[in-house]
Design a protein around this motif. Structure first.
Motif, short mmCIF file in Angstrom:
data_model
loop_
_atom_site.label_atom_id
_atom_site.label_comp_id
_atom_site.label_asym_id
_atom_site.label_seq_id
_atom_site.Cartn_x
_atom_site.Cartn_y
_atom_site.Cartn_z
N HIS A 541 0.64 -1.16 -0.25
CA HIS A 541 -0.18 0.15 0.22
C HIS A 541 0.77 1.08 -0.03
O HIS A 541 2.48 0.99 0.45
N PRO A 542 0.13 2.41 -0.06
CA PRO A 542 1.48 3.66 -0.40
C PRO A 542 1.57 3.59 0.98
O PRO A 542 2.39 4.54 0.82
N ASP A 543 1.16 3.47 2.21
CA ASP A 543 1.51 3.65 3.81
C ASP A 543 2.60 2.43 3.86
O ASP A 543 3.11 2.53 5.17
N GLY A 544 3.30 1.62 2.91
CA GLY A 544 4.22 0.66 3.02
C GLY A 544 3.48 -0.71 3.48
O GLY A 544 4.12 -2.28 3.91
N SER A 545 1.28 -1.09 4.34
CA SER A 545 1.96 -2.10 4.96
C SER A 545 0.89 -2.85 3.28
O SER A 545 1.23 -2.45 2.04
N THR A 546 1.55 -3.86 4.36
CA THR A 546 1.33 -5.27 2.71
C THR A 546 -0.10 -6.13 2.69
O THR A 546 -0.10 -6.29 4.11
N VAL A 547 0.17 -6.48 1.67
CA VAL A 547 -1.00 -7.91 1.58
C VAL A 547 -0.91 -8.62 0.59
O VAL A 547 -0.75 -8.50 -0.24
N LYS A 548 -0.96 -10.26 1.13
CA LYS A 548 -0.72 -11.18 -0.23
C LYS A 548 -2.19 -11.84 -0.42
O LYS A 548 -3.24 -12.19 -0.02
N GLY A 565 -8.72 -0.80 -3.38
CA GLY A 565 -6.84 -0.32 -2.95
C GLY A 565 -8.16 0.98 -1.86
O GLY A 565 -9.32 1.42 -2.39
N PRO A 566 -7.60 -0.07 -0.50
CA PRO A 566 -8.44 1.66 0.94
C PRO A 566 -8.05 2.65 0.33
O PRO A 566 -9.01 3.81 0.96
N GLU A 567 -7.16 3.13 -0.43
CA GLU A 567 -6.26 4.15 -0.21
C GLU A 567 -5.96 5.46 -1.44
O GLU A 567 -5.79 4.00 -2.80
N ILE A 568 -6.27 6.73 -2.03
CA ILE A 568 -5.41 6.69 -2.98
C ILE A 568 -3.78 6.75 -3.19
O ILE A 568 -3.76 7.12 -2.00
N GLY A 569 -3.24 6.45 -4.20
CA GLY A 569 -1.71 6.20 -3.94
C GLY A 569 -1.32 5.13 -4.74
O GLY A 569 -2.37 4.77 -5.88
N LEU A 570 -0.01 5.06 -4.73
CA LEU A 570 0.91 4.26 -5.37
C LEU A 570 0.56 2.74 -4.75
O LEU A 570 1.08 2.67 -3.67
N TYR A 571 0.19 1.64 -5.58
CA TYR A 571 0.64 0.32 -4.98
C TYR A 571 0.95 -0.32 -5.70
O TYR A 571 1.80 -0.07 -7.43
N ARG A 572 2.90 -0.76 -5.02
CA ARG A 572 3.74 -1.57 -5.76
C ARG A 572 2.67 -3.74 -5.55
O ARG A 572 2.76 -3.84 -4.68
N ALA A 580 5.75 -4.95 -10.38
CA ALA A 580 4.44 -3.71 -11.08
C ALA A 580 4.17 -2.71 -10.40
O ALA A 580 4.17 -2.97 -9.10
N VAL A 581 4.06 -1.67 -10.69
CA VAL A 581 3.46 -0.61 -9.92
C VAL A 581 2.25 -0.42 -10.71
O VAL A 581 2.19 -0.25 -11.45
N ILE A 582 0.89 0.81 -9.11
CA ILE A 582 -0.22 1.07 -10.74
C ILE A 582 -0.53 2.30 -9.43
O ILE A 582 -0.56 1.86 -8.30
#
Length: 680
Positions: A541-548, A565-572, A580-582
């Motif tokens: 997530h944009p805040d650094g948290s991850t989910v599998k 996605g729970p928030e607006i921003g860049l996801y890796r 990939a990034v989106i």
């Protein structure tokens, strides 16, 4: 209970007016002649005219209705910054107590949430919907608890009562935001595209710096840091590193004291496209397949094709003087030494060594591949001879070795199990309907991926990666039979198109790929692989948290899943060695374009209603009653207009002059007048 006298005339008022005028003239004439009964006759006329006007005595039983006050609570994202939620809670509680103490009053509480599809704060829309559900005659006032950043003020309805804004925020609020303009959806690879950046301070910004740091990250790579002036437009030239989607993230670090960093980041997604694809096609001799290659490449307007066909090999001796030939000499040195790096793809179509291309030139082609170039060999019988192109430095990069055997038996090309998962040959249609080919060059020791096989499962189409480049070998020169419709034909154009685009590294034809497609805050994660299974994809997530997330197989080599996605921003996204990034959400959310509380936007709507524009930081105002048309706000107070609305329960009407009474009175006055005049 209301008692009134109404009139329900038996004839039109014009008739009554005419009779009244005629009666008045007659009485005037009687008075002028000195008749003693003129007064009695006048009373008789008055009774008759009153009867014609139909006086009715009405008794109306009414029940008073309560006033309605609309209170709109702005819970959009911009009004959740800093201590604005605490201001809102205190204001709601105080207003609830004051409205509860106000007699004959009902309160409608309306919550304004974030609009869909980044539409911003739709306050006027919320008020319009509330007014449509309530009787306008009962609306005593409208109170908006908001930061004043409204995005639909142009849709303001006709308001039946004063509108008041109780604005959140403080005079000391300030915010810094990043603005990106001129961001195109597409750009040409290798050519700079100019973006306009601006770092802007809003509100009571501190006056301690003229520069602000800016970090730029391309496709999730480590960011580069620059310093830009605040309040000035800066043109930034940017060159896309690859084709397909490129995600560029611009970030201004958050400063102490600013309202939010949600508008300090801008995501720009640009698709990289090639301007021109430069292809060199070398045909060893004229044959039907040459036209197929030429038609394919010339049909694409984005392809610059250089095609040479060797019509007169050096060993050909027919006695014709060279100066009488109208043939162009093959520019070997220019193409294979000086300009070879200008080509994206080199195709050898039934080419064999005849001394035209020295070994040093072919060695240069081999180096061209390892450095990132692409070579496609369409093999004919020449590939199996002693003069085969394989018997040259190109053998270091070619993906299979010829056995010197040419098979002339008919066979039907078949996509291998691996080819079913490879994007070049996947989904080419029903192979059972394909026409047969009549020739195949036998090869062995294939390296890389065998996507198609021919007679007795012999390799027919082999792809391989060498260094940074790519090579492909089509072990037959009969692909053109499909374009001629032989025995039903086949997907020849689509196969060759995909093959050429894979060699030119088009992203949509990569056999190992991880990407995502976004719609709003939902992303569709897709994974393509040649393996039989894949692992979990990790979403950062944009805040650094991850989910599998687990991926589900949807077809040969195709895996996908959905993620909200729970928030607006860049996801890796990462899975194995693929990443990939989106970006989710708008590049610049509308709620965070302007975050400083303001009263200016709503002033044109509130001023005609004579409502108030007050700040909550100055205290919560007191509610007062005001008359319609009078000022409805002042220092520390706002006004509500009592509507005095009511509901009619029953209506009883009775005749004020019964017919018998009218007849009796008229007869009495006429008779007495006649008797008196007779005695005179």
């Amino acid at each position: 209970m209301i008692q009134v006298i109404l009139f329900d005339p038996l004839v039109p008022w014009t008739v009554i007016g005419g009779l009244s005028a005629l009666s008045l003239i007659s009485i005037g004439a009687a008075l002028w002649r000195g008749l003693s009964g003129w007064a009695l006759r006048g009373f008789a006329a008055l009774v008759l005219i009153a009867a014609l006007s139909g006086p009715v005595y009405q008794v109306e039983n009414r029940a008073p209705l309560s006033d309605i006050v609309l209170v709109v609570s702005d819970d959009t994202a911009s009004n959740q910054l800093s201590d604005r939620p605490a201001q809102m809670d205190a204001a709601r509680a105080d207003l609830a107590n004051q409205l509860a103490d106000r007699p004959n009053t009902q309160t409608r509480w309306i919550t304004l949430d974030d609009g869909e599809a980044d539409t911003g704060s739709q306050l006027m829309g919320a008020i319009s919907e509330a007014l449509a559900e309530e009787p306008r005659s009962r609306i005593a006032g409208i109170i908006a608890l908001s930061d004043g950043q409204i995005h639909d003020v142009q849709d303001a309805p006709d308001l039946p009562a004063p509108l008041h804004l109780l604005a959140t925020g403080k005079n000391t609020d300030w915010d810094r935001r990043l603005i990106v303009r001129n961001a195109p959806g597409f750009a040409i690879i290798g050519e700079p595209v100019t973006l306009t950046l601006r770092i802007e301070d809003q509100g009571a910004a501190p006056d301690n710096s003229a520069l602000a740091p800016l970090e730029i990250s391309v496709n999730g790579a480590a960011p580069q840091r620059f310093s830009l002036p605040i309040g000035a437009d800066i043109d930034l030239p940017l060159t896309l590193p690859h084709g397909g989607r490129n995600v560029i993230q611009f970030t201004v670090p958050k400063e102490q004291g600013e309202l939010t960093d949600r508008n300090n980041t801008a995501l720009v997604q640009i698709n990289g496209v090639r301007d021109r694809l430069r292809v060199l096609l070398v045909s060893g001799e004229p044959h039907p397949g040459s036209r197929t290659w030429r038609n394919l490449l010339k049909s694409d307007s984005a392809v610059d094709l250089v095609h040479f066909t060797i019509l007169r090999p050096p060993e050909k001796q027919d006695g014709v003087p060279v100066d009488e030939l109208s043939l162009i000499a093959f520019p070997t040195r220019e193409l294979f030494l000086e300009k070879i790096d200008d080509f994206d793809l080199i195709i050898f179509d039934r080419y064999q060594r005849r001394g035209i291309l020295p070994a040093i030139y072919l060695d240069n082609v081999s180096n061209y591949v390892t450095k990132g170039g692409a070579v496609l060999v369409a093999a004919g019988p020449d590939f199996a001879t002693a003069d085969s192109i394989y018997r040259s430095p190109l053998s270091l990069v070619l993906p299979a070795r010829p056995t010197a055997r040419v098979i002339e038996d008919p066979y039907q090309p078949v996509v291998t199990d691996l080819g079913q998962r490879h994007p070049v040959t996947a989904d080419l249609g029903d192979a059972a309907t394909w026409g047969r080919w009549l020739r195949q060059i036998e090869v062995d020791q294939p390296q890389g991926h065998t996507l198609m096989s021919g007679l007795d499962d012999r390799p027919l189409l082999v792809l391989n990666r060498v260094g940074e480049g790519r090579v492909a070998l089509l072990a037959s020169d009969h692909a053109w039979l499909w374009s001629r419709g032989y025995e039903g034909g086949g997907p020849q154009l689509e196969l060759l198109r995909r093959l050429a685009h894979w060699m030119m590294k088009e992203p949509e034809l990569e056999e190992q790929a991880l990407w995502a497609e976004a719609v709003g805050q939902r992303m569709r994660i897709l994974r393509r692989t040649l393996d039989d299974s894949v692992g979990q994809v990790t979403v950062t997530h944009p805040d650094g948290s991850t989910v599998k997330l687990d991926l589900t197989e949807t077809g040969p080599g195709q895996w996908e899943t959905q993620f909200e996605g729970p928030e607006i921003g860049l996801y890796r996204l990462t899975e194995g060695d693929q990443s990939a990034v989106i970006g989710l959400g708008p590049a610049a959310p509308r709620e965070f374009e302007e975050t400083i509380a303001t009263r200016d936007i709503l002033q044109p709507v509130i001023k005609p209603t004579r409502g108030g524009l007050l700040r909550l930081q100055d205290g919560i105002p007191v509610l007062r009653n005001t008359r319609t048309g009078r000022p409805a706000s002042g220092r520390g107070w706002i006004g509500l207009t009592p509507r005095n609305a009511y509901e009619t329960l029953s209506v009883v009407q009775s005749q004020l002059l019964p017919p018998w009474l009218v007849l009796l009175l008229a007869s009495f006055f006429i008779t007495v007048g006649w008797i008196r005049e007779g005695r005179r």
